[in-house]
Design an enzyme around this catalytic site. Structure first.
Site, PDB file in Angstrom:
ATOM      1  N   LYS A  46       0.816  -1.218   0.000  1.00 15.24           N
ATOM      2  CA  LYS A  46       0.000   0.000   0.000  1.00 15.24           C
ATOM      3  C   LYS A  46       0.847   1.264   0.000  1.00 15.24           C
ATOM      4  O   LYS A  46       0.532   2.235  -0.674  1.00 15.24           O
ATOM      5  CB  LYS A  46      -0.961  -0.008   1.190  1.00 15.24           C
ATOM      6  CG  LYS A  46      -2.135  -0.925   0.998  1.00 15.24           C
ATOM      7  CD  LYS A  46      -3.182  -0.734   2.074  1.00 15.24           C
ATOM      8  CE  LYS A  46      -4.443  -1.503   1.716  1.00 15.24           C
ATOM      9  NZ  LYS A  46      -5.079  -1.006   0.473  1.00 15.24           N
ATOM     10  N   ASN A  49       2.553   1.567  -3.426  1.00 14.37           N
ATOM     11  CA  ASN A  49       1.528   1.849  -4.438  1.00 14.37           C
ATOM     12  C   ASN A  49       1.119   3.322  -4.421  1.00 14.37           C
ATOM     13  O   ASN A  49       1.012   3.973  -5.459  1.00 14.37           O
ATOM     14  CB  ASN A  49       0.286   0.997  -4.181  1.00 14.37           C
ATOM     15  CG  ASN A  49       0.478  -0.459  -4.534  1.00 14.37           C
ATOM     16  OD1 ASN A  49       1.457  -0.829  -5.182  1.00 14.37           O
ATOM     17  ND2 ASN A  49      -0.442  -1.284  -4.087  1.00 14.37           N
ATOM     18  N   THR A 226     -14.559   6.045   0.392  1.00 15.93           N
ATOM     19  CA  THR A 226     -14.671   5.559  -0.981  1.00 15.93           C
ATOM     20  C   THR A 226     -15.620   4.368  -0.999  1.00 15.93           C
ATOM     21  O   THR A 226     -15.537   3.474  -0.160  1.00 15.93           O
ATOM     22  CB  THR A 226     -13.295   5.154  -1.546  1.00 15.93           C
ATOM     23  OG1 THR A 226     -12.741   4.093  -0.754  1.00 15.93           O
ATOM     24  CG2 THR A 226     -12.338   6.338  -1.511  1.00 15.93           C
ATOM     25  N   GLY A 231     -19.321   5.697  -5.668  1.00 17.88           N
ATOM     26  CA  GLY A 231     -18.622   6.965  -5.627  1.00 17.88           C
ATOM     27  C   GLY A 231     -17.875   7.232  -4.337  1.00 17.88           C
ATOM     28  O   GLY A 231     -17.379   6.308  -3.686  1.00 17.88           O
ATOM     29  N   ASP A 252      -9.758  -5.445 -13.122  1.00 23.58           N
ATOM     30  CA  ASP A 252      -8.956  -5.746 -11.931  1.00 23.58           C
ATOM     31  C   ASP A 252      -9.007  -4.531 -10.999  1.00 23.58           C
ATOM     32  O   ASP A 252      -8.521  -3.460 -11.351  1.00 23.58           O
ATOM     33  CB  ASP A 252      -7.508  -6.052 -12.331  1.00 23.58           C
ATOM     34  CG  ASP A 252      -6.633  -6.494 -11.158  1.00 23.58           C
ATOM     35  OD1 ASP A 252      -7.108  -6.470  -9.999  1.00 23.58           O
ATOM     36  OD2 ASP A 252      -5.464  -6.847 -11.387  1.00 23.58           O
ATOM     37  N   ALA A 255      -5.536  -2.273  -6.050  1.00 24.25           N
ATOM     38  CA  ALA A 255      -4.860  -0.975  -5.882  1.00 24.25           C
ATOM     39  C   ALA A 255      -5.655   0.213  -6.391  1.00 24.25           C
ATOM     40  O   ALA A 255      -5.111   1.312  -6.506  1.00 24.25           O
ATOM     41  CB  ALA A 255      -3.468  -0.987  -6.520  1.00 24.25           C
ATOM     42  N   ALA A 256      -6.948   0.028  -6.655  1.00 26.83           N
ATOM     43  CA  ALA A 256      -7.765   1.183  -7.046  1.00 26.83           C
ATOM     44  C   ALA A 256      -7.805   2.213  -5.922  1.00 26.83           C
ATOM     45  O   ALA A 256      -7.710   3.424  -6.160  1.00 26.83           O
ATOM     46  CB  ALA A 256      -9.174   0.733  -7.412  1.00 26.83           C
ATOM     47  N   GLY A 257      -7.936   1.746  -4.690  1.00 27.53           N
ATOM     48  CA  GLY A 257      -7.936   2.661  -3.561  1.00 27.53           C
ATOM     49  C   GLY A 257      -6.620   3.392  -3.397  1.00 27.53           C
ATOM     50  O   GLY A 257      -6.589   4.594  -3.096  1.00 27.53           O
ATOM     51  N   ASP A 258      -5.513   2.679  -3.609  1.00 28.94           N
ATOM     52  CA  ASP A 258      -4.193   3.313  -3.523  1.00 28.94           C
ATOM     53  C   ASP A 258      -4.020   4.346  -4.628  1.00 28.94           C
ATOM     54  O   ASP A 258      -3.418   5.407  -4.419  1.00 28.94           O
ATOM     55  CB  ASP A 258      -3.090   2.255  -3.618  1.00 28.94           C
ATOM     56  CG  ASP A 258      -3.086   1.308  -2.431  1.00 28.94           C
ATOM     57  OD1 ASP A 258      -3.500   1.729  -1.340  1.00 28.94           O
ATOM     58  OD2 ASP A 258      -2.664   0.152  -2.598  1.00 28.94           O
ATOM     59  N   ARG A 291      -7.177  -1.884 -16.126  1.00 23.78           N
ATOM     60  CA  ARG A 291      -5.891  -2.500 -16.435  1.00 23.78           C
ATOM     61  C   ARG A 291      -5.546  -3.505 -15.334  1.00 23.78           C
ATOM     62  O   ARG A 291      -5.942  -3.321 -14.190  1.00 23.78           O
ATOM     63  CB  ARG A 291      -4.783  -1.436 -16.479  1.00 23.78           C
ATOM     64  CG  ARG A 291      -5.050  -0.288 -17.428  1.00 23.78           C
ATOM     65  CD  ARG A 291      -4.087   0.849 -17.152  1.00 23.78           C
ATOM     66  NE  ARG A 291      -4.199   1.921 -18.138  1.00 23.78           N
ATOM     67  CZ  ARG A 291      -3.491   3.044 -18.083  1.00 23.78           C
ATOM     68  NH1 ARG A 291      -2.649   3.265 -17.089  1.00 23.78           N
ATOM     69  NH2 ARG A 291      -3.639   3.968 -19.030  1.00 23.78           N
ATOM     70  N   GLY A 293      -3.162  -5.529 -12.531  1.00 24.09           N
ATOM     71  CA  GLY A 293      -2.012  -5.254 -11.670  1.00 24.09           C
ATOM     72  C   GLY A 293      -2.232  -4.092 -10.728  1.00 24.09           C
ATOM     73  O   GLY A 293      -3.274  -3.431 -10.739  1.00 24.09           O
TER      74      GLY A 293
END
Length: 309
Positions: A46, A49, A226, A231, A252, A255-258, A291, A293
């Site tokens: 985290k 990232n 989040t 939203g 995927d 790491a969307a939050g990161d 994307r 990863g």
């Protein structure tokens, strides 16, 4: 309400992991062996990232943490350096291997993760002393909970002493010491973490404002929840604002939050208002889930500017 200090550097104090990612059609049940259809390794953790996400959005970023004296550690350091992150204060230790995350991603783009802390567990209050020379008024410190809590609390205290803004992402979800709450300027958390800290069974768009208001009373100046496809909800002393998600075809969500937090911090460091920084973070995170990863999925500032979902 204390204003957000911005217009400076970003220092990330936290974890570095090597992600070992398997693609599976669905999540296996207990005791089940399931055939996967893809595997790759990816620089993660985290802390790292969020450092990469912020650097790709044009911020000046430094990382403070620990890796093992092994091949994974060297690879993680190189990945950060190649993304423009200052790794002077990333120490290699012979006392533990580099942290590893075992990640399953299903065909619905959802994931489950098991983290082996490794060298991240060696990070202590002494590592926070590196922040004395790194931080000053106008800078931002990003914190997470993949390193020991006493180190996180000391880092927050140093940042506060130096006049920097403290951004805490309480992930993985964990109760926070009472002394840490008033050291936090901006709390960024997902619905699971918000529910755990507030004692709620679940948090959604309709309840997030109330959760944010209650968490605000513990010390932070801003609470940002989040909610994935629902939203983001931002609560401060000025009130609550809901931001819609950007609709995309996700492959995927790792790491969307990161990505959101790094992009948010980068825009705050560039002196954008909070509402604009949140909107930018949403767009960056939306692009990242299209994307595969973790760090590999994170967009650049130019890509977010061109993004037209």
């Amino acid at each position: 309400m204390k204003p957000v200090h911005a217009g400076g550097r970003i220092v990330v104090f936290g974890s570095l992991n090597m992600d070992l990612v398997a693609r599976v059609p669905r999540m296996p049940g207990p005791g089940e062996t399931l055939a996967g259809h893809g595997f790759f390794s990816n620089a993660g953790g985290k802390g790292a990232n969020q450092a990469v996400a912020a650097a790709r959005q044009g911020a000046q970023v430094a990382m403070v943490g620990q890796v093992g004296a092994d091949a994974f550690g060297a690879e993680l350091g190189t990945a950060l350096h190649d993304n423009g992150v200052d790794v002077t204060d990333v120490r290699a230790t012979a006392e533990a291997p580099t942290g590893v995350a075992m990640i399953l991603v299903d065909d619905g783009a959802q994931n489950c993760i098991a983290v082996i802390a490794g060298a991240n567990a060696q990070v202590g209050p002494a590592d926070a002393q590196a922040l004395v020379e790194r931080l000053g008024p106008g800078d931002l410190l990003l914190l997470q909970l993949e390193v020991p809590m006493d180190a996180v609390q000391r880092a927050a205290a140093v940042a506060r002493e130096r006049g920097a803004t403290v951004v805490l992402n309480p992930a993985p979800a964990h109760a926070l010491p009472a002394a840490l709450w008033p050291l936090v300027d901006i709390l960024v958390l997902n619905e699971t973490e918000a529910g755990m800290l507030d004692g709620q069974a679940s948090v959604d768009a309709s309840s997030a404002a109330g959760v944010g208001a209650r968490l605000l009373q513990r010390g932070p100046n801003h609470v940002i929840v989040t909610l994935g496809a629902d939203g983001v909800v931002w609560t401060s002393a000025a009130g609550t604002q809901h931001f819609d998600a950007v609709r995309v075809q996700a492959i995927d969500t790792t790491a969307a939050g990161d990505t959101f937090i790094g992009a948010l911090a980068a825009r705050l460091a560039a002196q954008l208002p909070m509402a604009d920084a949140i909107a930018h973070g949403i767009r960056a995170a939306a692009l990242s889930v299209t994307r595969p990863g973790a760090q590999a999925s994170m967009p650049t500032l130019a890509e977010v500017a061109r993004f037209a979902p």
